[in-house]
Design a protein around this motif. Structure first.
Motif, PDB file in Angstrom:
ATOM      1  N   ARG A   1       3.080   9.888   2.528  1.00 22.49           N
ATOM      2  CA  ARG A   1       2.602  10.641   1.367  1.00 22.49           C
ATOM      3  C   ARG A   1       1.898   9.770   0.340  1.00 22.49           C
ATOM      4  O   ARG A   1       1.321  10.278  -0.624  1.00 22.49           O
ATOM      5  CB  ARG A   1       3.774  11.382   0.707  1.00 22.49           C
ATOM      6  CG  ARG A   1       4.561  12.291   1.653  1.00 22.49           C
ATOM      7  CD  ARG A   1       3.661  13.302   2.332  1.00 22.49           C
ATOM      8  NE  ARG A   1       4.403  14.172   3.234  1.00 22.49           N
ATOM      9  CZ  ARG A   1       4.754  15.426   2.939  1.00 22.49           C
ATOM     10  NH1 ARG A   1       4.438  15.938   1.760  1.00 22.49           N
ATOM     11  NH2 ARG A   1       5.397  16.167   3.820  1.00 22.49           N
ATOM     12  N   ALA A   2       1.940   8.465   0.524  1.00 26.80           N
ATOM     13  CA  ALA A   2       1.377   7.544  -0.463  1.00 26.80           C
ATOM     14  C   ALA A   2      -0.144   7.611  -0.508  1.00 26.80           C
ATOM     15  O   ALA A   2      -0.806   7.884   0.497  1.00 26.80           O
ATOM     16  CB  ALA A   2       1.799   6.114  -0.141  1.00 26.80           C
ATOM     17  N   THR A   3      -0.700   7.350  -1.681  1.00 22.27           N
ATOM     18  CA  THR A   3      -2.125   7.019  -1.775  1.00 22.27           C
ATOM     19  C   THR A   3      -2.295   5.495  -1.846  1.00 22.27           C
ATOM     20  O   THR A   3      -3.401   4.995  -1.688  1.00 22.27           O
ATOM     21  CB  THR A   3      -2.771   7.661  -3.019  1.00 22.27           C
ATOM     22  OG1 THR A   3      -2.097   7.207  -4.205  1.00 22.27           O
ATOM     23  CG2 THR A   3      -2.675   9.183  -2.941  1.00 22.27           C
ATOM     24  N   ARG A   4      -1.158   4.816  -2.072  1.00 22.85           N
ATOM     25  CA  ARG A   4      -1.180   3.351  -2.104  1.00 22.85           C
ATOM     26  C   ARG A   4       0.168   2.850  -1.610  1.00 22.85           C
ATOM     27  O   ARG A   4       1.209   3.205  -2.149  1.00 22.85           O
ATOM     28  CB  ARG A   4      -1.422   2.874  -3.532  1.00 22.85           C
ATOM     29  CG  ARG A   4      -1.539   1.364  -3.697  1.00 22.85           C
ATOM     30  CD  ARG A   4      -1.600   1.024  -5.162  1.00 22.85           C
ATOM     31  NE  ARG A   4      -1.800  -0.392  -5.425  1.00 22.85           N
ATOM     32  CZ  ARG A   4      -1.455  -0.991  -6.564  1.00 22.85           C
ATOM     33  NH1 ARG A   4      -0.894  -0.293  -7.531  1.00 22.85           N
ATOM     34  NH2 ARG A   4      -1.669  -2.284  -6.717  1.00 22.85           N
ATOM     35  N   LEU A   5       0.136   2.045  -0.558  1.00 20.95           N
ATOM     36  CA  LEU A   5       1.343   1.466   0.011  1.00 20.95           C
ATOM     37  C   LEU A   5       1.391  -0.032  -0.285  1.00 20.95           C
ATOM     38  O   LEU A   5       0.385  -0.733  -0.101  1.00 20.95           O
ATOM     39  CB  LEU A   5       1.370   1.669   1.526  1.00 20.95           C
ATOM     40  CG  LEU A   5       1.974   2.961   2.082  1.00 20.95           C
ATOM     41  CD1 LEU A   5       1.717   3.053   3.586  1.00 20.95           C
ATOM     42  CD2 LEU A   5       3.463   3.028   1.786  1.00 20.95           C
ATOM     43  N   LEU A   6       2.553  -0.493  -0.735  1.00 23.47           N
ATOM     44  CA  LEU A   6       2.773  -1.918  -0.966  1.00 23.47           C
ATOM     45  C   LEU A   6       3.917  -2.376  -0.077  1.00 23.47           C
ATOM     46  O   LEU A   6       4.863  -1.623   0.157  1.00 23.47           O
ATOM     47  CB  LEU A   6       3.125  -2.186  -2.431  1.00 23.47           C
ATOM     48  CG  LEU A   6       2.125  -1.707  -3.480  1.00 23.47           C
ATOM     49  CD1 LEU A   6       2.707  -1.888  -4.882  1.00 23.47           C
ATOM     50  CD2 LEU A   6       0.805  -2.461  -3.351  1.00 23.47           C
ATOM     51  N   TYR A   7       3.833  -3.614   0.386  1.00 22.76           N
ATOM     52  CA  TYR A   7       4.903  -4.159   1.224  1.00 22.76           C
ATOM     53  C   TYR A   7       5.502  -5.373   0.538  1.00 22.76           C
ATOM     54  O   TYR A   7       4.803  -6.320   0.174  1.00 22.76           O
ATOM     55  CB  TYR A   7       4.391  -4.548   2.609  1.00 22.76           C
ATOM     56  CG  TYR A   7       5.526  -4.732   3.601  1.00 22.76           C
ATOM     57  CD1 TYR A   7       6.028  -3.639   4.303  1.00 22.76           C
ATOM     58  CD2 TYR A   7       6.117  -5.977   3.811  1.00 22.76           C
ATOM     59  CE1 TYR A   7       7.081  -3.789   5.188  1.00 22.76           C
ATOM     60  CE2 TYR A   7       7.175  -6.128   4.694  1.00 22.76           C
ATOM     61  CZ  TYR A   7       7.653  -5.032   5.382  1.00 22.76           C
ATOM     62  OH  TYR A   7       8.709  -5.166   6.251  1.00 22.76           O
ATOM     63  N   LEU A   8       6.826  -5.316   0.386  1.00 26.86           N
ATOM     64  CA  LEU A   8       7.560  -6.370  -0.304  1.00 26.86           C
ATOM     65  C   LEU A   8       8.371  -7.178   0.707  1.00 26.86           C
ATOM     66  O   LEU A   8       9.045  -6.613   1.564  1.00 26.86           O
ATOM     67  CB  LEU A   8       8.494  -5.733  -1.338  1.00 26.86           C
ATOM     68  CG  LEU A   8       9.018  -6.593  -2.487  1.00 26.86           C
ATOM     69  CD1 LEU A   8       7.876  -7.054  -3.386  1.00 26.86           C
ATOM     70  CD2 LEU A   8      10.035  -5.793  -3.303  1.00 26.86           C
TER      71      LEU A   8
ATOM     72  N   THR B   1      -4.487   1.191   1.013  1.00 27.22           N
ATOM     73  CA  THR B   1      -4.939   2.333   0.226  1.00 27.22           C
ATOM     74  C   THR B   1      -5.255   3.490   1.161  1.00 27.22           C
ATOM     75  O   THR B   1      -5.912   3.307   2.196  1.00 27.22           O
ATOM     76  CB  THR B   1      -6.185   1.977  -0.604  1.00 27.22           C
ATOM     77  OG1 THR B   1      -5.859   0.885  -1.473  1.00 27.22           O
ATOM     78  CG2 THR B   1      -6.639   3.157  -1.444  1.00 27.22           C
ATOM     79  N   LEU B   2      -4.782   4.686   0.803  1.00 29.28           N
ATOM     80  CA  LEU B   2      -4.953   5.872   1.630  1.00 29.28           C
ATOM     81  C   LEU B   2      -5.521   7.016   0.802  1.00 29.28           C
ATOM     82  O   LEU B   2      -5.295   7.085  -0.412  1.00 29.28           O
ATOM     83  CB  LEU B   2      -3.602   6.308   2.214  1.00 29.28           C
ATOM     84  CG  LEU B   2      -2.928   5.345   3.181  1.00 29.28           C
ATOM     85  CD1 LEU B   2      -1.450   5.715   3.329  1.00 29.28           C
ATOM     86  CD2 LEU B   2      -3.622   5.373   4.534  1.00 29.28           C
ATOM     87  N   PRO B   3      -6.245   7.945   1.442  1.00 35.29           N
ATOM     88  CA  PRO B   3      -6.687   9.144   0.730  1.00 35.29           C
ATOM     89  C   PRO B   3      -5.494  10.057   0.486  1.00 35.29           C
ATOM     90  O   PRO B   3      -4.419   9.863   1.070  1.00 35.29           O
ATOM     91  CB  PRO B   3      -7.692   9.779   1.700  1.00 35.29           C
ATOM     92  CG  PRO B   3      -7.236   9.324   3.045  1.00 35.29           C
ATOM     93  CD  PRO B   3      -6.683   7.941   2.853  1.00 35.29           C
ATOM     94  N   PRO B   4      -5.627  11.064  -0.373  1.00 30.35           N
ATOM     95  CA  PRO B   4      -4.527  12.016  -0.579  1.00 30.35           C
ATOM     96  C   PRO B   4      -4.065  12.626   0.738  1.00 30.35           C
ATOM     97  O   PRO B   4      -4.862  12.869   1.652  1.00 30.35           O
ATOM     98  CB  PRO B   4      -5.150  13.075  -1.496  1.00 30.35           C
ATOM     99  CG  PRO B   4      -6.204  12.331  -2.247  1.00 30.35           C
ATOM    100  CD  PRO B   4      -6.773  11.353  -1.263  1.00 30.35           C
TER     101      PRO B   4
END
Length: 253
Positions: free
Chosen positions: A211-218, A228-231
């Motif tokens: 569901r993300a428009t932006r994914l970060l990995y920690l 970065t993803l579209p809606p």
């Protein structure tokens, strides 16, 4: 250029452990942008929840600073932080933390009463509207123990957004739910984001990550990857899942 509403600069969080320091967050620089559905992933113990709590002012930083709309909130006293969390920020957790002897309506409305920016009648109207939006209008008088886990979480989301927060923080909001309830909660969060609600969420669930428009990995307290993803569109879920799977594999998830 995107509008940054919350920023971390050189953010560190450490704990004393066996005579040394356990570094949970390690000099993180991060901007959260208005309108994004930002989701943080990573292995257990990578610092996901600590990042969320530290950026929201629920936990203190060891070093560095967090800036919200130009204000360094890491310098705020607790009363000012509490006011910020009550009005500008909303929170949804894995455990719903609803008050057991209050009805669903009362659980939602009390947060509005505490904020004191609306009259009681305005709060009541908004609470009823949110419960209807969450599919709970027929359950507003029930106690949390009288509804399902998914229904409790939907009430918790209504409670989190009654004050129209600038930023909604969500910590594993589907972690205690079955598949059906997970989808319902994710649909609600996605809908809120489509309406303009900025969200920062941590999860280990790929269904939620989609569901993300932006994914970060920690990893080990550092952000090592971003996607970065579209809606989100349901009809494109399979292709989206493949893209996210490939990205997660590159992160060695």
């Amino acid at each position: 250029m995107k509008d940054s509403i919350l920023s971390a600069r050189g953010l560190c969080k450490s704990y004393a452990h066996n005579g040394g320091q356990n570094h949970i967050l390690n000099h993180i620089d991060l901007d959260i942008y208005r309108g994004d559905f930002t989701i943080v992933m990573g292995a257990s113990g990578s610092g996901k929840s600590t990042l969320l709590y530290t950026m929201s002012g629920m936990d203190s930083a060891t070093a560095g600073k967090v800036i919200y709309q130009g204000n360094t909130i890491t310098d705020f006293k607790e009363d000012k932080l509490a006011k910020l969390r009550r009005g500008d920020f909303g929170f949804v957790f894995q455990q719903m933390h609803l008050v057991g002897n209050l009805s669903l309506f009362e659980n939602v409305a009390v947060t509005g009463y505490l904020n004191k920016s609306l009259t009681a009648s305005e709060v009541d109207k908004r609470a009823n509207g949110l419960l209807e939006e969450m599919g709970l209008s027929g359950m507003s008088k029930r106690l949390p123990s009288q509804v399902s886990g998914g229904e409790q979480q939907r009430a918790a989301i209504a409670r989190a957004v009654i004050n129209k927060p600038c930023l909604l923080f969500a910590d594993e909001p589907t972690g205690a739910l079955n598949r059906k309830n997970t989808v319902e909660v994710l649909n609600l969060l996605t809908g809120l984001n489509r309406e303009g609600q900025s969200i920062l969420m941590v999860t280990h669930d790929i269904r939620a990550a989609l569901r993300a428009t932006r994914l970060l990995y920690l990893e080990d307290g550092r952000i090592i990857g971003e996607l970065t993803l579209p809606p989100y569109e349901p009809e494109e879920e399979k292709a989206r899942e493949t893209q996210v799977d490939v990205w997660l594999s590159s992160m060695e998830w």
